[in-house]
Structures are given as C-alpha cells and as structure tokens.
Scaffold this motif. Structure first.
Motif, PDB file in Angstrom:
ATOM      1  N   LYS A   1     -21.217   6.419   3.727  1.00 62.43           N
ATOM      2  CA  LYS A   1     -21.042   5.431   2.658  1.00 62.43           C
ATOM      3  C   LYS A   1     -20.168   5.975   1.463  1.00 62.43           C
ATOM      4  CE  LYS A   1     -24.841   2.367   4.179  1.00 62.43           C
ATOM      5  NZ  LYS A   1     -25.976   1.757   3.805  1.00 62.43           N
ATOM      6  N   SER A   2     -20.370   7.135   1.047  1.00 58.86           N
ATOM      7  CA  SER A   2     -19.636   7.601  -0.093  1.00 58.86           C
ATOM      8  C   SER A   2     -18.211   8.258   0.270  1.00 58.86           C
ATOM      9  CB  SER A   2     -20.622   8.430  -0.863  1.00 58.86           C
ATOM     10  OG  SER A   2     -20.679   9.650   0.182  1.00 58.86           O
ATOM     11  N   GLU A   3     -17.843   8.094   1.460  1.00 59.07           N
ATOM     12  CA  GLU A   3     -16.637   8.853   1.688  1.00 59.07           C
ATOM     13  C   GLU A   3     -15.515   7.923   1.517  1.00 59.07           C
ATOM     14  OE1 GLU A   3     -16.040  11.742   3.323  1.00 59.07           O
ATOM     15  OE2 GLU A   3     -18.036  12.461   3.071  1.00 59.07           O
ATOM     16  N   PRO A   4     -14.200   8.291   1.386  1.00 58.62           N
ATOM     17  CA  PRO A   4     -12.990   7.556   1.176  1.00 58.62           C
ATOM     18  C   PRO A   4     -13.016   6.512   2.238  1.00 58.62           C
ATOM     19  CG  PRO A   4     -12.326   9.784   1.691  1.00 58.62           C
ATOM     20  CD  PRO A   4     -13.950   9.623   1.408  1.00 58.62           C
ATOM     21  N   LYS A   5     -12.637   5.159   1.950  1.00 63.92           N
ATOM     22  CA  LYS A   5     -12.650   4.132   2.979  1.00 63.92           C
ATOM     23  C   LYS A   5     -11.100   3.471   2.580  1.00 63.92           C
ATOM     24  CE  LYS A   5     -17.544   3.113   3.067  1.00 63.92           C
ATOM     25  NZ  LYS A   5     -17.809   4.166   1.732  1.00 63.92           N
ATOM     26  N   VAL A   6     -10.592   2.754   3.469  1.00 66.14           N
ATOM     27  CA  VAL A   6      -9.494   1.964   3.374  1.00 66.14           C
ATOM     28  C   VAL A   6      -9.389   0.699   4.252  1.00 66.14           C
ATOM     29  CG1 VAL A   6      -8.167   3.160   5.232  1.00 66.14           C
ATOM     30  CG2 VAL A   6      -6.760   2.021   3.695  1.00 66.14           C
ATOM     31  N   MET A   7      -9.111  -0.284   3.505  1.00 66.18           N
ATOM     32  CA  MET A   7      -9.069  -1.798   4.469  1.00 66.18           C
ATOM     33  C   MET A   7      -7.723  -1.862   4.766  1.00 66.18           C
ATOM     34  SD  MET A   7     -10.397  -4.605   5.078  1.00 66.18           S
ATOM     35  CE  MET A   7     -11.718  -5.251   3.907  1.00 66.18           C
ATOM     36  N   LYS A   8      -7.420  -2.019   6.103  1.00 60.52           N
ATOM     37  CA  LYS A   8      -6.123  -2.152   6.587  1.00 60.52           C
ATOM     38  C   LYS A   8      -5.924  -3.325   7.539  1.00 60.52           C
ATOM     39  CE  LYS A   8      -1.995  -0.306   7.763  1.00 60.52           C
ATOM     40  NZ  LYS A   8      -1.098  -0.387   6.774  1.00 60.52           N
TER      41      LYS A   8
END
Length: 409
Positions: A213-220
C-alpha cells in the motif's frame, strides 16, 4: 328482270357472308377446344396453376373457387364433404397435407442446431506451456461497462498479467455505470474457483497486500486494441519505477487478432471456465433455464434497445423529439463518453444502430418463425416500455422476461 337478278346477287352475297361467319366461329371453337386438350396433356399442372390464382374460400378442407357471379353469394354455404366429388376432395386434401409437411419441415430447420463443421474446443495449453514467471509487481483492474463488457475485459487483463509477469489482484467491478450496481466480484463470480483455475497461468490474490500500500503506484489507461509488443515493451517498462499498476479500464485493451496462440487460448480459458458464476447465481440460472425449456424451444433475444445503449450510440430512429433530447442530455452528462455530438441519421446509415423492436419482429417473421414462438428478452428495460414493444408483441405475443420467469421463487 334486272331487279330479280340484283336480288339474287344480294341473297347470294348475304349467304356467303353468313357461311363465312359460321366457318370462323366453328374454326375458333375447334381451335380453343383442341388447344385446351393439348395444353392439358402437355402441361397437366397448368389448370391447377390457373386455379391457384383465382380467389377461393376453404370450407371443411374443400376449396370453392369464386367467380364474379358467385363472389357475393358465398355466405351461408354449408356443403358437406360427401356431397362433393371425390376427385375434388382428394386434390384439396393432398394440397393441404403437402403444405403442412412443408411448414413442419421449415420449423424443423429453424430449430435445428447449426453444423459444428468438425470444430472442437482449443483452450488447453500446449505441452510446452509453463506456469507463471517471477512476479514483477501487482496489476489492479478497474472494470467498466455492463456484465458482458466486464467479463471480456477481465479475460484481457488475465492475459495482460501473463504478458507483463504481474500478480493479478481480483478485479473491481464497475459500480458507477448507468445501472449503479453495487455488486463486487465475489457477489457475481466464484472467487475460489477463479484463483484455482488460473493457478497455472497467473498468480491471483484477493486483495493488494498491506505491504504494497505504501509502494509507488501508477494509474494507466492502456491503449485500446494493443498487441503483445505494446505490453511486453512499453507497459513492462513501468516496473522500473512502480510496484503497482492499476488499469483504468478493462474493455478492449487487447487486440482480437494476430496474438500468439497461447494468449488466445488463455483468454478463452478465462471466459469459458475460470469466470464461473457464484453458486447462488448458478443455481438460480439453472432454474430459470429449466423453466424456459419446459414448454419447448425458445428464442433468447437481446434487443440492445436500452436507454443507455441508445444514448451512447446516438441512435434515435423512430423516437419522438422529446425522447431524442432526453438521450442527448444523458450522453452529454456522462463524463467518460467522449463523443457528444452524433448525427443519428448517419449512425443508422452506417449500420451502427440496433434494430428497433418492430424491425426485429419483422425479421424473425420473415425467417419463418410462427406466432406461437416463445421469445425470451435477455435485456434490461426496453426504452419506451410496452408501447415501443407493441408491434413486436403483435407478431410474437409469447414473450418472457427474467422477472416473469423468476416470479414465485
């Protein structure tokens, strides 16, 4: 003396003219008689063909030919079969019997399953097919559209997870669409079976682990109708900076053609096996199908004539100006529908619009389906309601719906 000679000449001329007229009448009569006999011998079906073009009334399986003289005198006729010549009775009975046989043959063809042309399922992987590779991260999916649209999109996303070596998180179902359905994946599908059925293809988890949950995420927003190269190169590069990729949409993300055979088979395995309905839905579905089949064959028909479909496509043929305006407002107020201005006439001309219920009724009738055919409407509420369906119901009054069939459960 001269007058007597003139009278004889006149009498002789009149006699010749009368003889000529009699000869012409006799010749004409013989010609018609001989022609009739000859045509009857050479073309025995000619008389029957001529009779078939004459207005007639069927009484007690007997055809009575109407002429101008008796056209207005048929009321009150009550002849019995034994009072008519046996030859006429036999001819009529044979004609009716052949017509009934032809109708039965047509109905049999209508309900006969199409030939399989020796096609067989080809969803099993090849012997060289291996299990999922090391996971590069997590793929989250936000499905969109109606149920069928979401199912197709989930099939694509499983294949994409395989292509980019991702662990797939159970997809989110669209809860903000036109239907405002609050169902989750587990409400509709058998989650345990889904995970197990795909264990040799991709790793599936119910939810994103807390550690991620704290890791970097991206909406693509994946590009529509993309090929394998797009995912293996462009999307896979995202793993260099992110541990979680979330697909903004699921529908039409993967190309339909020119994909590797194993990817196509995987999509089919998801669609026809892994996406099994939840047990309670499966049980209800079996009851509904059994009820529909209990009275014989039926047509399952999706008219594609719901409000949201017409608003999205801009198809307003046959609608009132008030209805067309309502659909336009819906389209303009739906943010994720990109196309706002649509020429309804052009849409229909290009074949982008569904048939109206009236046109579907005419089409089924032209195929030969009788009025007694039972039709199951596999769709939501038809735009315009009963009034819009009136013409269809006049041709096929035996219409079923899921609400009607499920009553009493």
């Amino acid at each position: 003396m001269q007058r007597q000679v003139q009278c004889r000449r006149m009498s002789s001329g009149r006699w010749r003219r009368e003889a000529l007229i009699r000869l012409l009448w006799a010749t004409g009569y013989l010609t018609i008689t001989f022609g009739t006999l000859l045509s009857t011998l050479l073309f025995p079906d000619l008389l029957q063909t001529l009779r078939s073009k004459t207005p007639s009334i069927a009484l007690n399986d007997v055809t009575i030919v109407l002429s101008k003289e008796n056209m207005g005198q048929t009321r009150g006729l009550s002849w019995k079969q034994e009072q008519l010549p046996h030859r006429l009775l036999g001819s009529s009975a044979v004609t009716l019997e052949s017509e009934e046989e032809e109708e039965d043959s047509l109905l049999e063809k209508l309900w006969t399953p199409p030939a399989d042309r020796s096609f067989v399922p080809c969803v099993k992987p090849e012997p060289t097919y291996s299990g999922p590779g090391p996971s590069q991260g997590y793929l989250m999916v936000s499905s969109n559209g109606g149920l069928n649209q979401m199912r197709a999109g989930i099939c694509d996303m499983v294949a994409i997870a395989r292509l980019i070596n991702a662990t797939l998180v159970i997809p989110e179902l669209d809860q903000a669409s036109f239907w405002q359905d609050s169902s989750n994946f587990s409400d509709v599908f058998d989650v345990d079976y889904f995970v197990k059925a795909l264990s040799n293809d991709v790793t599936v988890v119910r939810k994103l682990p807390t550690s991620m949950k704290s890791e970097p995420k991206v909406m693509k927003a994946f590009r529509s109708w993309s090929n394998v190269k797009y995912y293996e190169e462009e999307i896979s590069r995202l793993w260099q900076n992110y541990k979680v990729i979330k697909a903004a949409k699921s529908d039409s993300r993967l190309a339909n053609n020119h994909l590797p055979s194993e990817i196509q088979k995987l999509r089919c395995r998801v669609h026809y096996d892994a996406l099994r309905f939840a047990p309670h839905i499966e049980a209800l579905g079996k009851v509904l199908v059994a009820r529909m089949r209990s009275a014989g064959p039926y047509i399952a028909l999706h008219l594609r004539y719901e409000k949201d479909m017409l608003a999205f496509t801009g198809c307003t043929y046959g609608l009132s100006s008030e209805e067309a305006e309502e659909l336009t407002v819906i389209r303009e107020n739906t943010p994720h529908w990109r196309i706002k201005k649509i020429n309804a006439t052009e849409q229909r001309r290009k074949g982008f619009c569904p048939l109206t219920p009236t046109e579907v009724g005419v089409f089924l009738k032209s195929l030969g389906y009788p009025e007694s055919t039972r039709v199951y409407i596999a769709a939501g509420e038809i735009y315009g309601g009963h009034e819009r369906m009136a013409s269809f119901l006049s041709r096929f009054p035996h219409v079923m719906s899921k609400v009607l069939i499920s009553s009493g459960l």
